[in-house]
Scaffold this active site. Structure first.
Site, PDB file in Angstrom:
ATOM      1  N   LYS A 185       0.844  -1.205   0.000  1.00 61.70           N
ATOM      2  CA  LYS A 185       0.000   0.000   0.000  1.00 61.70           C
ATOM      3  C   LYS A 185       0.876   1.250   0.000  1.00 61.70           C
ATOM      4  CE  LYS A 185      -3.800  -2.434   2.238  1.00 61.70           C
ATOM      5  NZ  LYS A 185      -4.548  -2.769   3.451  1.00 61.70           N
ATOM      6  N   GLN A 231      -4.365  -1.483   9.794  1.00 61.40           N
ATOM      7  CA  GLN A 231      -4.348  -2.790   9.132  1.00 61.40           C
ATOM      8  C   GLN A 231      -4.948  -3.869  10.038  1.00 61.40           C
ATOM      9  OE1 GLN A 231      -3.534  -3.321   5.989  1.00 61.40           O
ATOM     10  NE2 GLN A 231      -3.664  -5.537   6.005  1.00 61.40           N
ATOM     11  N   ASP A 256     -10.754   3.036   4.376  1.00 59.61           N
ATOM     12  CA  ASP A 256     -11.210   1.652   4.210  1.00 59.61           C
ATOM     13  C   ASP A 256     -12.731   1.594   4.057  1.00 59.61           C
ATOM     14  OD1 ASP A 256      -9.132  -0.311   4.242  1.00 59.61           O
ATOM     15  OD2 ASP A 256      -8.761   0.126   6.364  1.00 59.61           O
TER      16      ASP A 256
HETATM   17  N1  GUN Z   1      -6.573  -6.565   6.122  1.00 61.51           N
HETATM   18  C1  GUN Z   1      -6.800  -7.257   4.975  1.00 61.51           C
HETATM   19  N2  GUN Z   1      -7.388  -6.437   4.061  1.00 61.51           N
HETATM   20  C2  GUN Z   1      -7.510  -5.228   4.639  1.00 61.51           C
HETATM   21  C3  GUN Z   1      -8.030  -3.976   4.199  1.00 61.51           C
HETATM   22  O1  GUN Z   1      -8.500  -3.829   3.062  1.00 61.51           O
HETATM   23  N3  GUN Z   1      -7.972  -2.958   5.097  1.00 61.51           N
HETATM   24  C4  GUN Z   1      -7.468  -3.111   6.342  1.00 61.51           C
HETATM   25  N4  GUN Z   1      -7.459  -2.041   7.153  1.00 61.51           N
HETATM   26  N5  GUN Z   1      -6.979  -4.265   6.798  1.00 61.51           N
HETATM   27  C5  GUN Z   1      -7.006  -5.312   5.940  1.00 61.51           C
END
Ligand code: GUN
Length: 296
Positions: free
Chosen positions: A52, A96, A119
């Site tokens: 990311k 995350q 998100d």
């Molecule tokens: N863990 C796995 N996918 C995601 C996501 O799209 N966002 C977040 N914050 N954690 C994740």
């Protein structure tokens, strides 16, 4: 002829549009920033966060990285989120998941300012999406809609089935399909006659997390299939390989259009995270969101 929906190419297009929007912001001395919060040392989470951050850099979004020990207290995490909420340099906040068991993930998610919730997991954004107000839309569902609209620009009146009812994918993608005037069925592990329900659908969104559960025989001729699943299984040669929730080889013989795994929905999630960060940067400053990053 079945159309293969190329998620890598479409995600690259979304990222290019975000880069253009970020460039326009930088002409006005605005540098959008995404704060990432990684708790603990889960190897998969580390990789996701690293990807990311790299993707942000590629489109000109600043990253503000926070890596915290696995034994951090919930109070300290909430305190950090509060500081990021108040920080004018931060446009988006991504905590995350999963978080260590001693931290309540729902409480952490709810602590994020909904305007910075890139998100789209905050209940304010889920509620706003469900009543048709501007919301931060969760990344994977937004990506599914962009892929769907690449082959079916106006799905009005179509029958869509979403297999899976998670808060992160199933429920929000159902809301987006409804907003696009589809007739939506949300199916799940207790749905009766799931194969028949799938066969009736013009659009199948598979988000159950079960490798190749949806067989080709469950797909109606000409249907569009969007496969959200990413499952690692052992191949005949003993090596690991990735498969979706749909049995691709049989489904592609009947579907009108289908996403592959890998290379379908997967690349869209990060592209839509970048897009949400650019949108958050605009909205927070009362600026119009550029057409180039609006949902297709
Ligand atoms: N863990 C796995 N996918 C995601 C996501 O799209 N966002 C977040 N914050 N954690 C994740």
């Amino acid at each position: 002829m079945t159309r293969l929906i190329d998620g890598r190419a479409i995600a690259a297009d979304v990222r290019a549009r975000v880069a253009e929007a970020v460039g326009a912001l930088s002409d006005r001395d605005i540098a959008p920033g995404l704060a990432t919060v990684l708790v603990g040392d889960d190897p998969a989470s580390r990789v996701y966060v690293r990807n990311k951050i790299r993707a942000c850099a590629e489109v000109g979004i600043r990253s503000i990285e926070h890596a915290l020990d696995a034994d951090i207290s919930e109070a300290d995490l909430l305190d950090l989120v509060g500081r990021l909420n108040a920080d004018p340099e931060v446009d988006g906040i991504l905590v995350q998941l999963p978080l260590p068991a001693c931290i309540d993930a729902a409480r952490a998610t709810e602590a994020i300012d909904p305007r910075k919730d890139v998100d789209g997991f905050h209940t304010t954004n889920a509620g706003r999406l469900s009543v048709g107000l501007d919301a931060m839309v969760p990344c994977t569902p937004a990506g599914c809609m962009i892929l769907l609209k690449s082959v079916c620009p106006d799905p009005t009146g179509m029958r869509a089935i979403v297999v899976g009812r998670s808060n992160i994918v199933g429920k929000p993608v159902a809301q987006l399909l409804l907003a696009a005037n589809c007739t939506v069925t949300i199916a799940h592990s207790r749905t009766a006659d799931l194969d028949a329900r799938c066969r009736e659908a013009d659009i199948v969104i598979a988000a159950v997390g079960k490798p190749e559960m949806i067989e080709g025989g469950w797909i109606g001729p000409g249907a569009t299939v969007i496969d959200v699943g990413i499952n690692r299984v052992e191949g005949a040669d003993g090596k690991g390989r990735l498969v979706g929730d749909v049995e691709f080889e049989t489904a592609k013989e009947v579907a009108g259009a289908i996403t592959p795994v890998p290379g379908g929905v997967g690349p869209m999630t990060i592209a839509c995270l970048l897009r949400n960060t650019a949108i958050a940067a605009c909205r927070r400053r009362g600026m119009a969101v550029p057409d180039s990053v609006r949902l297709a």
